[in-house]
Scaffold this active site. Structure first.
Site, PDB file in Angstrom:
ATOM      1  CB  THR A 101     -23.511  17.316   2.909  1.00  0.00           C
ATOM      2  OG1 THR A 101     -23.193  16.045   3.479  1.00  0.00           O
ATOM      3  CG2 THR A 101     -24.762  17.880   3.567  1.00  0.00           C
ATOM      4  CG  PHE A 147      -9.838  14.359  -1.518  1.00  0.00           C
ATOM      5  CD1 PHE A 147     -10.458  14.072  -0.310  1.00  0.00           C
ATOM      6  CD2 PHE A 147      -9.314  13.295  -2.245  1.00  0.00           C
ATOM      7  CE1 PHE A 147     -10.525  12.773   0.179  1.00  0.00           C
ATOM      8  CE2 PHE A 147      -9.378  11.983  -1.763  1.00  0.00           C
ATOM      9  CZ  PHE A 147      -9.981  11.741  -0.553  1.00  0.00           C
ATOM     10  CE  LYS A 174     -15.001  17.551  -2.160  1.00  0.00           C
ATOM     11  NZ  LYS A 174     -15.446  16.316  -2.845  1.00  0.00           N
ATOM     12  CB  ALA A 204      -9.702  13.261  -5.954  1.00  0.00           C
ATOM     13  NE  ARG A 212     -15.606  11.514  -6.609  1.00  0.00           N
ATOM     14  CZ  ARG A 212     -14.647  11.502  -5.681  1.00  0.00           C
ATOM     15  NH1 ARG A 212     -13.543  10.834  -5.898  1.00  0.00           N
ATOM     16  NH2 ARG A 212     -14.806  12.137  -4.539  1.00  0.00           N
ATOM     17  CE  LYS A 230     -14.373  10.969   1.609  1.00  0.00           C
ATOM     18  NZ  LYS A 230     -15.741  10.720   1.190  1.00  0.00           N
ATOM     19  CG  PHE A 245     -20.667  22.511  12.203  1.00  0.00           C
ATOM     20  CD1 PHE A 245     -20.707  21.281  12.838  1.00  0.00           C
ATOM     21  CD2 PHE A 245     -20.224  22.566  10.889  1.00  0.00           C
ATOM     22  CE1 PHE A 245     -20.310  20.123  12.180  1.00  0.00           C
ATOM     23  CE2 PHE A 245     -19.818  21.425  10.225  1.00  0.00           C
ATOM     24  CZ  PHE A 245     -19.863  20.193  10.875  1.00  0.00           C
ATOM     25  CD1 TRP A 284     -25.406  16.769   7.618  1.00  0.00           C
ATOM     26  CD2 TRP A 284     -26.538  17.617   9.352  1.00  0.00           C
ATOM     27  NE1 TRP A 284     -25.470  15.791   8.583  1.00  0.00           N
ATOM     28  CE2 TRP A 284     -26.163  16.285   9.661  1.00  0.00           C
ATOM     29  CE3 TRP A 284     -27.259  18.355  10.287  1.00  0.00           C
ATOM     30  CZ2 TRP A 284     -26.480  15.686  10.876  1.00  0.00           C
ATOM     31  CZ3 TRP A 284     -27.585  17.755  11.501  1.00  0.00           C
ATOM     32  CH2 TRP A 284     -27.189  16.423  11.795  1.00  0.00           C
TER      33      TRP A 284
END
Length: 558
Positions: free
Chosen positions: A74, A302, A72, A274, A95, A106, A383, A411
């Site tokens: 990224t 999230f 998210k 969140a 954030r 994470k 991907f 990415w």
């Protein structure tokens, strides 16, 4: 050769931050540099920009996260770079990462691959010290509270009804429940206490929702920290803490400016979780970005059941902000994970698993387009193992809900890999088909608001109130706080309050075990299931792989 995120970031050639600020049109007198590549922007700049029209606000949200990863942040960074690549004046608003997940499971929160904000190591570690200032401010209130009791307790505080906890920015389960003040009389009054993680502190929420320093000070004064023996609330204002707290936070309140790998300006400010807090960056940074650009890309933590719901019902409601379009991020791999596929097998084409997992995405699309009334596009963070059959299936399913799908390859390719997504977003903004709405009305009771979120947003059959929750709600409404938003503290991994229920679960109920009042922030926090306000480290924490050499170069951060 494969390069890690940190290697890509360390090889980046950054612009001096004064050039990034000049690119935005920030006058030098409002810029406070923290070294060459970071700066704070004086919040008084907002007063100077008062009559300038706002740019367009784009919210990035996602499906419920899985071990497969969604990307998210990224996507948020890459979309900003893609808009810059297409010749638009864009700013990103994110954030600040917490040290808890950085050293836990994470990892960092600065994006990934060629869609990152830099300097990545600084951002993921101490950055400009905001989180430490928030922790100090939180703990100053705790110290003044216990000192008041020790010095005679003129306010008649019941030591068994102290609601204010200490905090630290680290996953440390050992400190969830503690007894302090032990030893001789000079060490204070013995009592049960506990810690929250800094990003769950009400001070963090206040910093992110405050419009200016005076508003911050007034909100701090309204914080309820304890109750008297007669059940009356005691506030930080009664402890005369608000002035000192504001002094500690006067610099932390200023938005932080950095840049992406492609030199797109990025505000990174405030970092509430969140799953246990409201999950949005600061109102001040968002408003400043809107005055300085044509497009602002921000994210809420999230999935659309947590961060986006709070963005709409808390941040937008309290600030007047309104998003113009929404991006919902998913990956084929993550959707197959929601369909029950083990992480080791996610690279194999599996349309049956995708069919079982895609309802999770469709529920988030439904929430955004129907429950929040906002135009949306689904971004598939691509991907190499995604097959054409799998991509076609997602497109067809989303088409049934009237939502387009755009592939994102930011990415691997940076902004150039996000032009398809950027063009879809621009089209949504230009069409202007926005029926923004809140999920509930403020004049509804707290139970009705909780029930509405649980049934409409999560898809639950209803709500069970256990533990102290019903008494908590009764007490909060008796104090006159029934007409405030609700901040649901719930697992991020499922639409339900059970992290193991993946996909789009059916036939479940949400369990509310307690409800807390955050009077300074202006909302009530409803804790569901077994959610913790101070996480613990996993069996193999990320911290074990982080190191630094004699030259100061960090490795293993992400």
């Amino acid at each position: 050769m494969f390069k890690s995120d940190i290697q890509i970031a360390q090889e980046a050639k950054m612009k001096p931050i004064v050039e990034v600020a000049a690119q935005l049109g920030v006058p030098e007198e409002f810029l406070e540099s923290y070294g060459k590549y970071k700066a704070k922007i004086d919040y008084n700049l907002l007063n100077n920009l008062g009559q300038k029209p706002d740019g367009k606000l784009i919210l990035v949200t996602a499906i419920n996260p899985t071990p497969a990863g969604e990307g998210k942040t990224t996507t948020t960074v890459g979309l900003g770079d893609a808009l810059t690549y297409l010749g638009h004046k864009a700013v990103i608003a994110l954030r600040e990462p917490s040290l808890g997940p950085v050293f836990g499971v994470k990892g960092g929160a600065a994006g990934g691959g060629y869609a990152q904000v830099v300097p990545m190591e600084d951002i993921n570690l101490h950055f400009t010290g905001d989180l430490h200032a928030i922790g100090a401010a939180n703990n100053l209130i705790a110290a003044m509270l216990d000192n008041h009791i020790y010095q005679g307790n003129a306010l008649n505080i019941d030591v068994r009804r102290i609601s204010w906890k200490r905090c630290l920015d680290m996953n440390d389960r050992q400190l969830r429940f503690v007894v302090n003040g032990l030893g001789s009389k000079v060490n204070g009054v013995p009592r049960e206490d506990g810690f929250d993680i800094t990003v769950a502190s009400e001070i963090m929420a206040i910093l992110c929702l405050a419009n200016d320093l005076e508003d911050l000070k007034n909100r701090v004064a309204r914080i309820i920290v304890a109750y008297t023996r007669n059940g009356e609330p005691i506030t930080a204002g009664q402890l005369k803490a608000q002035g000192a707290v504001a002094a500690l936070l006067k610099d932390a309140l200023k938005p932080n400016l950095v840049q992406t790998l492609a030199h797109t300006p990025a505000f990174i400010h405030g970092g509430p979780f969140a799953n246990i807090a409201h999950g949005c960056n600061s109102v001040m940074a968002t408003k400043m970005a809107l005055k300085l650009s044509d497009y602002v890309i921000t994210e809420a933590g999230f999935g659309a059941d947590l961060g986006a719901e709070k963005f709409v019902n808390i941040k937008c409601r309290l600030s007047g902000l309104r998003p113009n379009a929404v991006v919902i991020v998913a990956t084929i791999r993550a959707l197959k994970s929601h369909g029950g596929v083990a992480k080791a097998d996610l690279n194999q084409e599996n349309l049956d698993a995708l069919q079982k997992g895609v309802p999770n995405l469709l529920k988030h699309v439904e929430n955004v387009t129907q429950n929040y009334g906002l135009p949306a596009v689904v971004a598939i963070n691509r991907f190499p193992t995604d097959t054409e059959a799998e991509l076609k299936f997602i497109r067809e399913e989303c088409k049934k809900l009237g939502v387009k799908v755009a592939l994102s390859e930011v990415w691997a390719k940076g902004g150039a890999g996000g032009t398809e997504l950027a063009q879809e977003v621009l089209q949504l903004v230009e069409q202007g088909q926005n029926n923004f709405k809140f999920v509930y009305d403020l004049d509804q009771g707290l139970k009705e608001k909780i029930n509405t979120i649980a049934t409409k947003i999560y898809g639950a059959d209803g709500v069970d109130y256990v533990g102290s929750s019903l008494q908590d709600i009764e007490n909060i409404e008796k104090m006159g706080y029934g007409n405030i938003p609700v901040c649901m503290a719930k697992t991020q991994y499922s639409l339900s309050d059970d992290a193991k229920k993946l996909g789009r679960p059916q036939g479940f109920r949400i369990s509310i075990r307690s409800v807390r009042i955050s009077a300074g922030a202006g909302f009530a926090v409803a804790l569901t299931g077994d959610i913790m306000t101070l996480p613990g480290l996993p069996k193999v924490p990320a911290a074990e792989n982080i190191d630094v050499d004699n030259s100061g170069k960090i490795s293993g951060l992400f």
